[in-house]
Design a protein around this motif. Structure first.
Motif, short mmCIF file in Angstrom:
data_model
loop_
_atom_site.label_atom_id
_atom_site.label_comp_id
_atom_site.label_asym_id
_atom_site.label_seq_id
_atom_site.Cartn_x
_atom_site.Cartn_y
_atom_site.Cartn_z
N ILE A 1 -6.59 16.49 -22.40
CA ILE A 1 -7.16 15.14 -22.43
C ILE A 1 -6.06 14.10 -22.54
N LEU A 2 -5.07 14.35 -23.39
CA LEU A 2 -3.97 13.40 -23.55
C LEU A 2 -3.16 13.24 -22.27
N ILE A 3 -2.89 14.33 -21.58
CA ILE A 3 -2.15 14.25 -20.32
C ILE A 3 -2.96 13.49 -19.28
N LYS A 4 -4.24 13.76 -19.21
CA LYS A 4 -5.11 13.07 -18.25
C LYS A 4 -5.18 11.58 -18.55
N VAL A 5 -5.34 11.22 -19.83
CA VAL A 5 -5.41 9.81 -20.22
C VAL A 5 -4.08 9.11 -19.93
N ALA A 6 -2.97 9.76 -20.26
CA ALA A 6 -1.66 9.15 -19.99
C ALA A 6 -1.43 8.96 -18.50
N SER A 7 -1.84 9.94 -17.70
CA SER A 7 -1.70 9.82 -16.25
C SER A 7 -2.57 8.69 -15.71
N ASP A 8 -3.81 8.60 -16.20
CA ASP A 8 -4.70 7.53 -15.75
C ASP A 8 -4.20 6.15 -16.19
N PHE A 9 -3.64 6.08 -17.40
CA PHE A 9 -3.09 4.81 -17.89
C PHE A 9 -1.92 4.37 -17.02
N LEU A 10 -1.04 5.31 -16.70
CA LEU A 10 0.08 5.00 -15.81
C LEU A 10 -0.41 4.61 -14.43
N ASP A 11 -1.46 5.30 -13.98
CA ASP A 11 -2.05 5.00 -12.67
C ASP A 11 -2.59 3.59 -12.57
N THR A 12 -3.22 3.10 -13.61
CA THR A 12 -3.86 1.79 -13.54
C THR A 12 -2.94 0.67 -13.98
N VAL A 13 -2.41 0.76 -15.19
CA VAL A 13 -1.56 -0.31 -15.71
C VAL A 13 -0.23 -0.35 -14.95
N GLY A 14 0.37 0.80 -14.76
CA GLY A 14 1.63 0.86 -14.02
C GLY A 14 1.48 0.42 -12.58
N ILE B 1 0.84 -1.20 0.00
CA ILE B 1 0.00 0.00 0.00
C ILE B 1 0.87 1.25 0.00
N ALA B 2 1.95 1.25 0.79
CA ALA B 2 2.85 2.40 0.82
C ALA B 2 3.52 2.62 -0.53
N LEU B 3 4.04 1.54 -1.13
CA LEU B 3 4.69 1.66 -2.43
C LEU B 3 3.72 2.12 -3.50
N GLY B 4 2.53 1.55 -3.52
CA GLY B 4 1.52 1.95 -4.50
C GLY B 4 1.07 3.38 -4.32
N THR B 5 0.96 3.83 -3.07
CA THR B 5 0.58 5.22 -2.80
C THR B 5 1.64 6.18 -3.33
N ILE B 6 2.90 5.84 -3.09
CA ILE B 6 4.00 6.68 -3.59
C ILE B 6 4.00 6.70 -5.12
N PHE B 7 3.80 5.54 -5.73
CA PHE B 7 3.75 5.45 -7.19
C PHE B 7 2.60 6.29 -7.75
N THR B 8 1.44 6.16 -7.16
CA THR B 8 0.26 6.90 -7.64
C THR B 8 0.43 8.39 -7.43
N GLN B 9 0.99 8.79 -6.30
CA GLN B 9 1.23 10.21 -6.04
C GLN B 9 2.17 10.79 -7.10
N GLY B 10 3.19 10.03 -7.44
CA GLY B 10 4.13 10.51 -8.46
C GLY B 10 3.48 10.68 -9.82
N SER B 11 2.63 9.75 -10.20
CA SER B 11 1.97 9.87 -11.50
C SER B 11 0.91 10.97 -11.50
#
Length: 149
Positions: free
Chosen positions: A121-134, A14-24
């Motif tokens: 829209i492209l920045i939002k989609v790229a951020s969301d893609f990184l958020d979920t797949v990454g 949870i800590a690692l995922g939170t840090i990853f999501t915060q960064g994206s």
């Protein structure tokens, strides 16, 4: 309601995922923090900066984002664990499905109904893609089960 139906997830995941999501998500929140930084540089005293609306806005964005990131991380880790996903390929497929369910409808609304600029829209989609797949790939790599070390 019993908590026994919720899968247990390691706190480190949870800590690692939170840090990853915060960064994206920092990609989208950068203008808010940039305004707060500019205000801090121009403030005469620290007390003046602490009372500014830019500071309050930055703290509100960061606080709500932190809580949302932890909840999203737990949810993705729980889905990975509940589905028994053990390969990176499977985690990426799961992330793509989460992206399709959670982000694509909002992207279509932004394009066709709200008529937002394409770069936003492209920045939002790229951020969301990184958020979920990454996030799915990182959590699967790290391990989400308490019994797996």
């Amino acid at each position: 309601m019993s908590l026994k139906y919720f899968p247990s997830v390691t706190p480190s995941a949870i800590a690692l995922g939170t840090i990853f999501t915060q960064g994206s998500q920092l990609v989208l929140a950068a203008p808010v923090f940039g305004a707060a930084y500019d205000r801090a540089k121009s403030a005469d005293t620290p007390q003046e900066f602490l009372k500014s609306k830019e500071n309050a806005s930055a703290v509100a964005v960061w606080g709500s984002s932190l809580i949302g990131s932890a909840a999203k991380t737990y949810a993705v880790a729980s889905i990975l664990q509940s589905t028994g996903t053990i390969t990176q390929k499977g985690a990426c497929y799961l992330g793509i499905l989460l992206f399709a369910v959670g982000s694509l409808p909002g992207a279509f609304i932004s394009i066709f109904q709200e008529k937002r600029p394409l770069d936003y829209i492209l920045i939002k989609v790229a951020s969301d893609f990184l958020d979920t797949v990454g996030l799915s790939a990182v959590l699967n790599w790290w391990g989400t089960r308490p019994d797996v070390i």
